[in-house]
Design a protein around this motif. Sequence first.
Motif, PDB file in Angstrom:
ATOM      1  N   PHE A  18      29.996 -10.592  11.164  1.00 51.92           N
ATOM      2  CA  PHE A  18      31.173 -10.651  10.292  1.00 51.92           C
ATOM      3  C   PHE A  18      31.170 -11.921   9.455  1.00 51.92           C
ATOM      4  CE2 PHE A  18      33.533  -7.728  13.368  1.00 51.92           C
ATOM      5  CZ  PHE A  18      33.368  -6.624  12.550  1.00 51.92           C
ATOM      6  N   GLY A  19      30.785 -13.038  10.060  1.00 50.33           N
ATOM      7  CA  GLY A  19      30.683 -14.289   9.308  1.00 50.33           C
ATOM      8  C   GLY A  19      29.628 -14.215   8.224  1.00 50.33           C
ATOM      9  N   MET A  20      28.504 -13.561   8.538  1.00 45.65           N
ATOM     10  CA  MET A  20      27.448 -13.414   7.538  1.00 45.65           C
ATOM     11  C   MET A  20      27.907 -12.554   6.372  1.00 45.65           C
ATOM     12  SD  MET A  20      24.057 -12.976   9.904  1.00 45.65           S
ATOM     13  CE  MET A  20      22.988 -12.640   8.526  1.00 45.65           C
ATOM     14  N   VAL A  21      28.616 -11.479   6.662  1.00 52.74           N
ATOM     15  CA  VAL A  21      29.107 -10.601   5.598  1.00 52.74           C
ATOM     16  C   VAL A  21      30.104 -11.351   4.715  1.00 52.74           C
ATOM     17  CG1 VAL A  21      30.501  -8.534   5.147  1.00 52.74           C
ATOM     18  CG2 VAL A  21      28.649  -8.447   6.815  1.00 52.74           C
ATOM     19  N   ALA A  22      31.042 -12.060   5.328  1.00 56.66           N
ATOM     20  CA  ALA A  22      32.053 -12.790   4.557  1.00 56.66           C
ATOM     21  C   ALA A  22      31.416 -13.855   3.674  1.00 56.66           C
ATOM     22  CB  ALA A  22      33.075 -13.422   5.493  1.00 56.66           C
ATOM     23  N   ASN A  23      30.539 -14.666   4.239  1.00 65.18           N
ATOM     24  CA  ASN A  23      29.888 -15.706   3.455  1.00 65.18           C
ATOM     25  C   ASN A  23      28.928 -15.118   2.429  1.00 65.18           C
ATOM     26  OD1 ASN A  23      31.007 -18.171   4.515  1.00 65.18           O
ATOM     27  ND2 ASN A  23      29.980 -17.644   6.422  1.00 65.18           N
ATOM     28  N   LEU A  50      28.512 -24.071   0.176  1.00 65.03           N
ATOM     29  CA  LEU A  50      29.120 -23.972   1.500  1.00 65.03           C
ATOM     30  C   LEU A  50      28.932 -22.570   2.077  1.00 65.03           C
ATOM     31  CD1 LEU A  50      30.740 -25.604   3.565  1.00 65.03           C
ATOM     32  CD2 LEU A  50      32.812 -24.816   2.445  1.00 65.03           C
ATOM     33  N   GLY A  51      29.130 -21.540   1.260  1.00 67.73           N
ATOM     34  CA  GLY A  51      28.932 -20.174   1.741  1.00 67.73           C
ATOM     35  C   GLY A  51      27.487 -19.900   2.099  1.00 67.73           C
ATOM     36  N   LEU A  52      26.556 -20.371   1.276  1.00 66.66           N
ATOM     37  CA  LEU A  52      25.137 -20.189   1.553  1.00 66.66           C
ATOM     38  C   LEU A  52      24.719 -20.936   2.815  1.00 66.66           C
ATOM     39  CD1 LEU A  52      22.608 -18.837   0.383  1.00 66.66           C
ATOM     40  CD2 LEU A  52      22.165 -20.951  -0.844  1.00 66.66           C
ATOM     41  N   LEU A  53      25.245 -22.130   2.982  1.00 65.24           N
ATOM     42  CA  LEU A  53      24.932 -22.906   4.175  1.00 65.24           C
ATOM     43  C   LEU A  53      25.465 -22.232   5.427  1.00 65.24           C
ATOM     44  CD1 LEU A  53      23.829 -25.683   5.236  1.00 65.24           C
ATOM     45  CD2 LEU A  53      26.194 -26.405   5.188  1.00 65.24           C
TER      46      LEU A  53
END
Length: 149
Positions: A18-23, A50-53
């Motif tokens: 879920f974190g990967m999808v959101a970012n 920040l999202g890529l990191l």
Amino acid sequence: MSTILAIVFAALVLNTLFGMVANGFIVLFICIDWFRRRKLSPADLILCCLGLLRFTLQIIVILNITLYSFFIRTYFQTYMITINRTIWIFMNILDLWFAAWLSVLYFVKIGIFSHPLFLQMKQRFSRLAPWLLLGSMVFSAAVAIMTGK
């Protein structure tokens, strides 16, 4: 005990996905906007970094869980521990720096002060944002290399 471990493992994987999808969506939409306008604002640049990191950090978490679960002998070898620790330290320090720069950017954007130092900072921050992010990466890499050994 193994049922509880499987539930915890599944919860970790779901949370990470879920974190990967959101970012991933954050980075995707910012990049689409960047290609359309051919210009990236400092806020979008910091958010994209920040999202890529954080997307990369989630991938590292999944790799660590997989390596620990299925290749435990390899996971505990000395060079793997050093590499893992160095990457983990680098990513976490860089994440803190990027989040701090995002907070500074929002403070500069919404702050209403008339002090000359604040006004100068407000004018210069937009031009300095890429250099601040690059400096944060260099500093984080230096700290990670020194402490990861």
